[in-house]
Design a protein around this motif. Structure first.
Motif, PDB file in Angstrom:
ATOM      1  N   CYS A 375       0.839  -1.197   0.000  1.00 28.51           N
ATOM      2  CA  CYS A 375       0.000   0.000   0.000  1.00 28.51           C
ATOM      3  C   CYS A 375       0.873   1.246   0.000  1.00 28.51           C
ATOM      4  O   CYS A 375       2.014   1.227   0.484  1.00 28.51           O
ATOM      5  N   TYR A 379      -1.557   4.346   4.111  1.00 23.19           N
ATOM      6  CA  TYR A 379      -2.555   3.288   4.041  1.00 23.19           C
ATOM      7  C   TYR A 379      -1.981   2.025   4.680  1.00 23.19           C
ATOM      8  O   TYR A 379      -0.763   1.867   4.804  1.00 23.19           O
ATOM      9  N   HIS A 380      -2.852   1.101   5.078  1.00 22.66           N
ATOM     10  CA  HIS A 380      -2.399  -0.161   5.634  1.00 22.66           C
ATOM     11  C   HIS A 380      -3.244  -1.281   5.026  1.00 22.66           C
ATOM     12  O   HIS A 380      -4.394  -1.086   4.609  1.00 22.66           O
ATOM     13  N   ARG A 381      -2.642  -2.498   4.964  1.00 19.71           N
ATOM     14  CA  ARG A 381      -3.330  -3.635   4.382  1.00 19.71           C
ATOM     15  C   ARG A 381      -4.401  -4.161   5.321  1.00 19.71           C
ATOM     16  O   ARG A 381      -4.201  -4.283   6.523  1.00 19.71           O
ATOM     17  N   SER A 382      -5.547  -4.510   4.725  1.00 22.44           N
ATOM     18  CA  SER A 382      -6.625  -5.174   5.456  1.00 22.44           C
ATOM     19  C   SER A 382      -7.253  -6.172   4.504  1.00 22.44           C
ATOM     20  O   SER A 382      -8.098  -5.822   3.697  1.00 22.44           O
ATOM     21  N   CYS A 386      -6.614  -1.791   0.760  1.00 24.51           N
ATOM     22  CA  CYS A 386      -5.764  -0.814   1.436  1.00 24.51           C
ATOM     23  C   CYS A 386      -6.668   0.236   2.069  1.00 24.51           C
ATOM     24  O   CYS A 386      -7.415   0.923   1.357  1.00 24.51           O
ATOM     25  N   VAL A 389      -5.000   5.213   6.941  1.00 27.41           N
ATOM     26  CA  VAL A 389      -4.534   5.288   8.330  1.00 27.41           C
ATOM     27  C   VAL A 389      -4.932   6.642   8.900  1.00 27.41           C
ATOM     28  O   VAL A 389      -4.622   7.686   8.315  1.00 27.41           O
ATOM     29  N   GLU A 391      -3.951   9.154  11.021  1.00 27.84           N
ATOM     30  CA  GLU A 391      -2.765   9.594  11.770  1.00 27.84           C
ATOM     31  C   GLU A 391      -3.118  10.468  12.950  1.00 27.84           C
ATOM     32  O   GLU A 391      -2.330  10.570  13.903  1.00 27.84           O
TER      33      GLU A 391
END
Length: 562
Positions: A375, A379-382, A386, A389, A391
């Motif tokens: 990603c 962004y983060h993998r799920s 993607c 996030v 912040e």
């Protein structure tokens, strides 16, 4: 009998119009050389019309057969063969056939005989011609545009079986008309369906025979069997291989010596029961005094000389990754993430999965044999997606924080600008400001020391500023810090500027009101100091003099108390 006569009539009609061409037949195939100036496609159509295809050269043995045909015809020039590269397909320099394919279909094989490397192209079709053998002794290949007109082409025709030469008892000439319409005065082997016409000498007339089969034993033979052009046994032994028999009142016939049997052509002899029934698991070949067993490619003869055993080609390690042995052959397999390539499909190359659309939601990283989905920053993998996030949950800003897809922004109050790292605020640099004392800090909002200035208005001096922002004024003009927001935040610019101007005006008005009030109080105090002190005479006032009255009561004084 009626069917045989009809077949004979059809073959006779076809034979009458047969075309003259050089032909050579062996095993189950015939090859022909045609002299006609045609392009590759037109030559291929001519071969197909007769039931064949432009001749391939898949092996050195087949290439030698074509060379024998060219030499027998005395042909010195090039001739089309069935190897071509269609439009839209690219030349593959690493492959034996360079990406070309045989018009007759089937496996490409590993045999090549390129005279020079073919032209590298993906846009035009290229076709191959066979060049007669030179000093090397073997014919070679040359590619050229398919529309080029060449003076000859080679065809190949495949059949289920062959008959030997038509046996003749007496003197005569034989003409063969093949099923593909070519007439030849001599054939070492005639394909199934060939019509043979024997013209006997000395007034013996003509005889006809057709190559028929398969017979009960699986072979092919002429019908009627012959020998044709009957003659006495004194002439050429009556056309018989072993014995010629003449009995009173009986037609002449052939016989074999003990241990042999008469072949289907009724003239030649074979070893008695050598291959009938077939004693071999593979092919049986009769030999004088016995037989010989032959196995197909991919098999080897067992020690007993009759059975055929499969050869495990995988023991030699012919494949780059994995090898699977099959009956008479083998198959090369590649590990997941690799595709088969190279000569004979024995090599493996990595497949770029990232070249396929929609493999990953954002970024794809190809690795040998596989790939990874990653990603973008923010962004983060799920699972297979993607997700953004947030912040702002990590409290990266000293004040307010705004999250948006892929990043965030720190909001700064009026008079402050973002820090270099985008995670803080600092005072906007000013010129000509005087230090007026340390301001009081509000939690979460950075403060600095200075005096309040208004552009275009006189500077107020002597008034210490205790707050960077007047107490009670709402921060409505933040300045973004951090990554640039997306387009939906771009409309906040004019609004923030308006809030900044209004806030500044309110602050200036409050300061001016405070200064005016203080000035009014000082003036009032000054007036009180200048007023004179009171005395006893302040309780009295002057009265105008009255005329003296002389009456009873006496005289009055000139002063009278109020």
């Amino acid at each position: 009998m009626a069917v045989a006569r009809l077949l004979l009539l059809v073959l006779l009609v076809r034979g009458c119009g047969g075309q003259e061409a050089e032909v050579i037949c062996a095993e189950t195939a015939c090859y022909t050389l045609h002299r006609a100036e045609l392009g590759w496609s037109a030559a291929q159509e001519r071969c197909r019309h007769d039931g064949g295809s432009l001749a391939p050269a898949r092996s050195p043995a087949e290439a030698r057969r074509l060379q024998e045909l060219l030499a027998a015809a005395g042909w010195p020039g090039p001739a089309w063969i069935g190897l071509w590269l269609s439009r839209g397909h690219c030349v593959q320099p690493q492959e034996p056939l360079r990406g070309f394919s045989w018009a007759a279909g089937g496996e490409p094989g590993n045999y090549t005989a390129w005279l020079s490397e073919p032209a590298v192209t993906c846009l035009s079709s290229r076709c191959v011609s066979l060049q007669p053998a030179g000093s090397s002794g073997a014919p070679s290949w040359a590619d050229r545009p398919c529309r080029t007109l060449l003076p000859a082409f080679l065809c190949k025709f495949i059949f289920r079986g062959m008959c030997g030469p038509l046996p003749l008892a007496g003197p005569g000439r034989v003409a063969y008309t093949t099923p593909f319409g070519v007439r030849s005065p001599q054939l070492a082997a005639a394909p199934f369906g060939t019509l043979a016409q024997a013209d006997c000498e000395s007034g013996g007339g003509s005889a006809f025979a057709v190559c028929k089969g398969p017979l009960e034993d699986g072979g092919f033979a002429w019908h009627p069997p012959g020998p044709h052009c009957p003659a006495a046994c004194a002439h050429r032994n009556g056309g018989c291989q072993h014995r010629c028999l003449e009995e009173p009142g009986q037609p002449r016939r052939c016989a074999c010596r003990p241990g042999y049997v008469l072949a289907p052509d009724m003239a030649s002899c074979l070893p008695e029961d050598a291959c009938h029934p077939n004693p071999c698991q593979g092919t049986c070949r009769a030999r004088p005094g016995g037989f010989e067993c032959v196995c197909e490619e991919g098999y080897t003869l067992a020690p007993d000389g009759r059975r055929c055993l499969d050869v495990d080609e995988c023991l030699a390690g012919p494949c780059q990754h994995e090898c699977r042995n099959t009956a008479g052959s083998f198959i090369c397999l590649c590990r997941p993430g690799y595709g088969v390539t190279g000569p004979g499909g024995r090599q493996c190359r990595d497949e770029d999965e990232c070249a396929q659309p929609g493999v990953c939601p954002q970024l794809c990283l190809n690795v040998p044999g596989s790939f990874h989905c990653v990603c973008r920053p923010g962004y983060h993998r799920s699972g297979n997606a993607c997700l953004d996030v947030d912040e702002c949950l990590e409290d990266p800003c000293p004040g307010p924080c705004r999250n948006f897809p892929g990043s965030f922004e720190c909001l700064c109050p009026p008079g402050f600008v973002p820090e270099e790292d985008g995670r803080g605020c600092r005072a906007r640099p000013t010129t000509g400001a005087k230090h007026m004392g340390q301001p009081r800090s509000t939690p979460g909002i950075p403060r600095t020391t200075g005096t309040l200035q208004s552009t275009g208005a006189p500077q107020t001096t002597g008034i210490p500023q205790t707050l960077g922002i007047p107490f009670g004024v709402t921060l409505l003009a933040p300045t973004a810090a951090g990554s640039a927001p997306d387009p939906e935040h771009s409309a906040d610019g004019p609004r923030l500027l308006l809030y900044y101007i209004l806030g500044s005006l309110v602050a200036i008005l409050l300061v001016l009101a405070f200064a005016l009030a203080l000035l009014a109080c000082r003036r009032r105090a000054a007036k009180r100091e200048k007023r004179p002190a009171k005395n006893a005479a302040d309780n009295y006032c002057w009265v105008p003099e009255q005329p003296e009255s002389r009456g009873v009561g006496g005289e009055r004084s000139g002063w009278e108390k109020q």
